[in-house]
Design a protein around this motif. Structure first.
Motif, PDB file in Angstrom:
ATOM      1  N   LEU A 137       0.834  -1.202   0.000  1.00 53.49           N
ATOM      2  CA  LEU A 137       0.000   0.000   0.000  1.00 53.49           C
ATOM      3  C   LEU A 137       0.866   1.249   0.000  1.00 53.49           C
ATOM      4  O   LEU A 137       0.666   2.163  -0.806  1.00 53.49           O
ATOM      5  CB  LEU A 137      -0.942  -0.008   1.210  1.00 53.49           C
ATOM      6  CG  LEU A 137      -1.820   1.242   1.384  1.00 53.49           C
ATOM      7  CD1 LEU A 137      -2.697   1.480   0.168  1.00 53.49           C
ATOM      8  CD2 LEU A 137      -2.654   1.108   2.658  1.00 53.49           C
ATOM      9  N   GLU A 138       1.861   1.284   0.889  1.00 53.44           N
ATOM     10  CA  GLU A 138       2.755   2.447   0.965  1.00 53.44           C
ATOM     11  C   GLU A 138       3.463   2.695  -0.364  1.00 53.44           C
ATOM     12  O   GLU A 138       3.561   3.835  -0.830  1.00 53.44           O
ATOM     13  CB  GLU A 138       3.784   2.204   2.080  1.00 53.44           C
ATOM     14  CG  GLU A 138       4.727   3.347   2.324  1.00 53.44           C
ATOM     15  CD  GLU A 138       5.715   3.023   3.431  1.00 53.44           C
ATOM     16  OE1 GLU A 138       6.936   2.994   3.138  1.00 53.44           O
ATOM     17  OE2 GLU A 138       5.293   2.784   4.579  1.00 53.44           O
ATOM     18  N   SER A 139       3.939   1.632  -1.008  1.00 52.56           N
ATOM     19  CA  SER A 139       4.630   1.761  -2.297  1.00 52.56           C
ATOM     20  C   SER A 139       3.713   2.325  -3.371  1.00 52.56           C
ATOM     21  O   SER A 139       4.101   3.217  -4.137  1.00 52.56           O
ATOM     22  CB  SER A 139       5.175   0.401  -2.752  1.00 52.56           C
ATOM     23  OG  SER A 139       6.247  -0.005  -1.958  1.00 52.56           O
ATOM     24  N   HIS A 140       2.491   1.808  -3.438  1.00 50.23           N
ATOM     25  CA  HIS A 140       1.572   2.269  -4.474  1.00 50.23           C
ATOM     26  C   HIS A 140       1.072   3.680  -4.202  1.00 50.23           C
ATOM     27  O   HIS A 140       0.862   4.458  -5.142  1.00 50.23           O
ATOM     28  CB  HIS A 140       0.428   1.261  -4.636  1.00 50.23           C
ATOM     29  CG  HIS A 140       0.876   0.013  -5.321  1.00 50.23           C
ATOM     30  ND1 HIS A 140       1.442  -1.039  -4.635  1.00 50.23           N
ATOM     31  CD2 HIS A 140       0.893  -0.322  -6.630  1.00 50.23           C
ATOM     32  CE1 HIS A 140       1.778  -1.979  -5.495  1.00 50.23           C
ATOM     33  NE2 HIS A 140       1.457  -1.580  -6.712  1.00 50.23           N
ATOM     34  N   GLU A 141       0.891   4.029  -2.931  1.00 45.35           N
ATOM     35  CA  GLU A 141       0.516   5.411  -2.609  1.00 45.35           C
ATOM     36  C   GLU A 141       1.640   6.372  -2.989  1.00 45.35           C
ATOM     37  O   GLU A 141       1.376   7.480  -3.474  1.00 45.35           O
ATOM     38  CB  GLU A 141       0.170   5.543  -1.119  1.00 45.35           C
ATOM     39  CG  GLU A 141      -1.165   4.931  -0.780  1.00 45.35           C
ATOM     40  CD  GLU A 141      -1.501   4.956   0.705  1.00 45.35           C
ATOM     41  OE1 GLU A 141      -2.692   4.899   1.031  1.00 45.35           O
ATOM     42  OE2 GLU A 141      -0.566   5.008   1.543  1.00 45.35           O
ATOM     43  N   LYS A 142       2.887   5.947  -2.810  1.00 40.60           N
ATOM     44  CA  LYS A 142       4.024   6.789  -3.210  1.00 40.60           C
ATOM     45  C   LYS A 142       4.001   7.012  -4.718  1.00 40.60           C
ATOM     46  O   LYS A 142       4.143   8.146  -5.194  1.00 40.60           O
ATOM     47  CB  LYS A 142       5.355   6.152  -2.769  1.00 40.60           C
ATOM     48  CG  LYS A 142       6.571   6.971  -3.142  1.00 40.60           C
ATOM     49  CD  LYS A 142       6.517   8.323  -2.460  1.00 40.60           C
ATOM     50  CE  LYS A 142       7.627   9.234  -2.887  1.00 40.60           C
ATOM     51  NZ  LYS A 142       7.463  10.571  -2.317  1.00 40.60           N
ATOM     52  N   LEU A 143       3.818   5.943  -5.479  1.00 41.42           N
ATOM     53  CA  LEU A 143       3.765   6.072  -6.936  1.00 41.42           C
ATOM     54  C   LEU A 143       2.601   6.967  -7.362  1.00 41.42           C
ATOM     55  O   LEU A 143       2.758   7.810  -8.250  1.00 41.42           O
ATOM     56  CB  LEU A 143       3.641   4.699  -7.595  1.00 41.42           C
ATOM     57  CG  LEU A 143       4.868   3.800  -7.497  1.00 41.42           C
ATOM     58  CD1 LEU A 143       4.551   2.418  -8.052  1.00 41.42           C
ATOM     59  CD2 LEU A 143       6.077   4.409  -8.201  1.00 41.42           C
ATOM     60  N   ALA A 144       1.445   6.817  -6.726  1.00 41.29           N
ATOM     61  CA  ALA A 144       0.269   7.622  -7.070  1.00 41.29           C
ATOM     62  C   ALA A 144       0.509   9.098  -6.783  1.00 41.29           C
ATOM     63  O   ALA A 144      -0.011   9.961  -7.499  1.00 41.29           O
ATOM     64  CB  ALA A 144      -0.953   7.120  -6.302  1.00 41.29           C
ATOM     65  N   SER A 145       1.306   9.398  -5.772  1.00 41.75           N
ATOM     66  CA  SER A 145       1.565  10.800  -5.420  1.00 41.75           C
ATOM     67  C   SER A 145       2.497  11.488  -6.415  1.00 41.75           C
ATOM     68  O   SER A 145       2.594  12.708  -6.430  1.00 41.75           O
ATOM     69  CB  SER A 145       2.167  10.888  -4.007  1.00 41.75           C
ATOM     70  OG  SER A 145       3.524  10.468  -4.006  1.00 41.75           O
ATOM     71  N   ILE A 158      -4.775   0.436  -4.995  1.00 40.64           N
ATOM     72  CA  ILE A 158      -4.686   1.109  -3.691  1.00 40.64           C
ATOM     73  C   ILE A 158      -5.952   0.847  -2.875  1.00 40.64           C
ATOM     74  O   ILE A 158      -5.877   0.545  -1.686  1.00 40.64           O
ATOM     75  CB  ILE A 158      -4.426   2.622  -3.878  1.00 40.64           C
ATOM     76  CG1 ILE A 158      -2.994   2.835  -4.388  1.00 40.64           C
ATOM     77  CG2 ILE A 158      -4.674   3.388  -2.588  1.00 40.64           C
ATOM     78  CD1 ILE A 158      -2.685   4.251  -4.840  1.00 40.64           C
ATOM     79  N   GLU A 159      -7.110   0.920  -3.525  1.00 37.98           N
ATOM     80  CA  GLU A 159      -8.359   0.682  -2.794  1.00 37.98           C
ATOM     81  C   GLU A 159      -8.421  -0.758  -2.274  1.00 37.98           C
ATOM     82  O   GLU A 159      -8.819  -0.993  -1.127  1.00 37.98           O
ATOM     83  CB  GLU A 159      -9.566   1.003  -3.680  1.00 37.98           C
ATOM     84  CG  GLU A 159     -10.820   1.304  -2.909  1.00 37.98           C
ATOM     85  CD  GLU A 159     -10.616   2.202  -1.689  1.00 37.98           C
ATOM     86  OE1 GLU A 159     -11.003   1.782  -0.575  1.00 37.98           O
ATOM     87  OE2 GLU A 159     -10.072   3.314  -1.812  1.00 37.98           O
TER      88      GLU A 159
END
Length: 171
Positions: A137-145, A158-159
């Protein structure tokens, strides 16, 4: 968090030359070994060992979790006004992955080889499913940001990961 040692290769080798921490990723960089490299790099940062070279010449593939972990560490290094992580001899495929996700600017790309020091295997560890879900989750949230395109591409992932983290006993 339960962590068990096992005898499988992590695909990650480490060494030091002077004040430079050398890492080589051999084979695939995935959610299976991203936790191990992240913990090692965070440990080095905590010990003020902040000059990193990651040799990607033998890396054949990186999944989004591994790329997001690298982006997170790369961002943390730059936020601390440290020299950027050097990604050494990335293959065309891996370089393309870094470019496509818009994270290449977090690193210094180079073809210069690090010193010729002996690298040792970073021992593989089994990580709990809960820890792995949090890190994914943390990795994908970083990429999304990093970009609107990444946010759109990873919205569903992410969801799903957020739901998995909220209800950890679901498999």
């Amino acid at each position: 968090e339960e962590i068990f040692l096992n005898m499988e290769s992590s695909g990650i080798k480490i060494g030091e030359q002077g004040d430079v921490v050398l890492v080589r990723v051999e084979g695939r960089g995935t959610h299976l070994n991203s936790h191990l490299l992240k913990q090692f790099l965070r440990y080095c940062l905590a010990e003020n060992r902040c000059c990193f070279q990651i040799d990607l010449s033998r890396c054949t593939y990186m999944d989004s979790t591994f790329l997001g972990m690298l982006a997170g560490i790369g961002s943390r290094v730059l936020e601390r006004s440290l020299p950027p992580i050097k990604l050494v001899r990335a293959t065309e495929r891996v370089r393309g992955m870094l470019e496509n996700l818009g994270v290449i600017h977090l690193f210094e790309m180079t073809h210069e080889e690090g010193g010729a020091c002996e690298l040792k295997e970073l021992p593989s560890r089994n990580v709990s499913a809960e820890t792995r879900s949090h890190e994914m989750l943390e990795s994908h949230e970083k990429l999304a940001s990093i970009s609107p395109q990444n946010e759109a591409n990873f919205r569903d992932v992410i969801e799903l990961l957020r739901e998995k983290v909220r209800t950890p006993d679901s498999k």
